[in-house]
Enzyme design. Sequence first.
Site, PDB file in Angstrom:
ATOM      1  N   LYS A  11       0.818  -0.952   0.486  1.00  0.00           N
ATOM      2  CA  LYS A  11       0.155  -0.352   0.100  1.00  0.00           C
ATOM      3  C   LYS A  11       0.571   1.592  -0.219  1.00  0.00           C
ATOM      4  O   LYS A  11       2.429   0.856   0.177  1.00  0.00           O
ATOM      5  CB  LYS A  11      -0.657  -0.333   1.139  1.00  0.00           C
ATOM      6  CG  LYS A  11      -2.228  -0.942   1.356  1.00  0.00           C
ATOM      7  CD  LYS A  11      -3.225  -0.983   2.446  1.00  0.00           C
ATOM      8  CE  LYS A  11      -4.027  -2.734   2.018  1.00  0.00           C
ATOM      9  NZ  LYS A  11      -5.455  -2.195   3.196  1.00  0.00           N
ATOM     10  N   TYR A  51     -12.326  -1.701  -3.956  1.00  0.00           N
ATOM     11  CA  TYR A  51     -12.871  -1.644  -2.716  1.00  0.00           C
ATOM     12  C   TYR A  51     -14.026  -1.804  -3.026  1.00  0.00           C
ATOM     13  O   TYR A  51     -14.883  -1.710  -1.866  1.00  0.00           O
ATOM     14  CB  TYR A  51     -12.096  -1.350  -1.426  1.00  0.00           C
ATOM     15  CG  TYR A  51     -10.930  -1.510  -1.330  1.00  0.00           C
ATOM     16  CD1 TYR A  51     -11.006  -2.843  -0.602  1.00  0.00           C
ATOM     17  CD2 TYR A  51      -9.739  -1.046  -1.678  1.00  0.00           C
ATOM     18  CE1 TYR A  51      -9.770  -2.758   0.153  1.00  0.00           C
ATOM     19  CE2 TYR A  51      -8.760  -1.496  -0.830  1.00  0.00           C
ATOM     20  CZ  TYR A  51      -8.398  -2.848  -0.518  1.00  0.00           C
ATOM     21  OH  TYR A  51      -7.771  -2.693   0.299  1.00  0.00           O
ATOM     22  N   ASN A 114      -2.420   0.549   6.333  1.00  0.00           N
ATOM     23  CA  ASN A 114      -1.397  -1.218   7.217  1.00  0.00           C
ATOM     24  C   ASN A 114      -0.457  -1.691   6.074  1.00  0.00           C
ATOM     25  O   ASN A 114      -1.110  -3.182   6.577  1.00  0.00           O
ATOM     26  CB  ASN A 114      -2.841  -1.528   7.818  1.00  0.00           C
ATOM     27  CG  ASN A 114      -3.832  -2.111   6.620  1.00  0.00           C
ATOM     28  OD1 ASN A 114      -3.907  -1.772   5.700  1.00  0.00           O
ATOM     29  ND2 ASN A 114      -4.643  -2.946   7.000  1.00  0.00           N
ATOM     30  N   HIS A 117      -2.068  -5.686   1.066  1.00  0.00           N
ATOM     31  CA  HIS A 117      -3.657  -6.057   0.715  1.00  0.00           C
ATOM     32  C   HIS A 117      -3.048  -7.552   0.745  1.00  0.00           C
ATOM     33  O   HIS A 117      -2.051  -7.742  -0.294  1.00  0.00           O
ATOM     34  CB  HIS A 117      -4.097  -5.278  -0.089  1.00  0.00           C
ATOM     35  CG  HIS A 117      -5.386  -6.397  -0.816  1.00  0.00           C
ATOM     36  ND1 HIS A 117      -6.549  -6.304   0.238  1.00  0.00           N
ATOM     37  CD2 HIS A 117      -5.641  -6.820  -1.792  1.00  0.00           C
ATOM     38  CE1 HIS A 117      -7.130  -7.202  -0.444  1.00  0.00           C
ATOM     39  NE2 HIS A 117      -6.965  -7.651  -1.203  1.00  0.00           N
ATOM     40  N   GLU A 128      -9.521 -10.387  -8.068  1.00  0.00           N
ATOM     41  CA  GLU A 128      -8.547  -9.121  -7.726  1.00  0.00           C
ATOM     42  C   GLU A 128      -7.418  -9.373  -8.879  1.00  0.00           C
ATOM     43  O   GLU A 128      -6.795  -8.832  -9.045  1.00  0.00           O
ATOM     44  CB  GLU A 128      -8.382  -9.489  -6.387  1.00  0.00           C
ATOM     45  CG  GLU A 128      -8.770  -9.386  -5.342  1.00  0.00           C
ATOM     46  CD  GLU A 128      -8.174  -9.229  -3.781  1.00  0.00           C
ATOM     47  OE1 GLU A 128     -10.008  -8.451  -2.822  1.00  0.00           O
ATOM     48  OE2 GLU A 128      -7.029  -9.369  -3.491  1.00  0.00           O
TER      49      GLU A 128
END
Length: 143
Positions: A11, A51, A114, A117, A128
């Site tokens: 990320k 998302y 965070n 993913h 994905e």
Amino acid sequence: MAIERTFSIIKPDAVAKNHIGAIYNRFESAGLKIIAAKMVHLTKEQAEGFYAEHSERPFFGALVSFMTSGPIMVQVLEGENAVLANREIMGATNPAQAARGTLRADYAASIDENAVHGSDALASAEREIAYFFAADELCPRTR
Ligand code: RTP
Ligand code: MG
């Protein structure tokens, strides 16, 4: 043991902090092979689409804003039980609850930022991977 493929994102926070190499080292040390990879800077539409399952959640706007705040690395990992193996390498969503030695314990600052993913199931992994990669961009290992 089944050989699986899973989808992974480093990320914007972890890219900005120069943790790409350290995170790739964790994947490879755990026996997961990187069979496709690229750096992208998501548009708002791309992040919202990726998302979409969270579109009704209160954190959706912040999540999309964060995921478009800078470039990300997207990759396909292949190996034994790759979906679960990658989730174990990542640790819990909230880094405060992530086990010692996991990526989120070591590199994530908060539940909102965070670091990584990873697909949560084989079906989401397939979806994905296809969201970011054409079939001919995957390079399965022959040796
Ligand atoms: P990811 O999809 O990013 O791998 O994370 P995950 O499966 O561990 O967590 P998920 O429930 O799918 O949530 C996706 C991302 O949304 C953010 N989030 N914020 N503030 C909150 O309560 C909250 N909950 C989730 C996190 O960045 C999470 O990774
Ligand atoms: Mg998730």
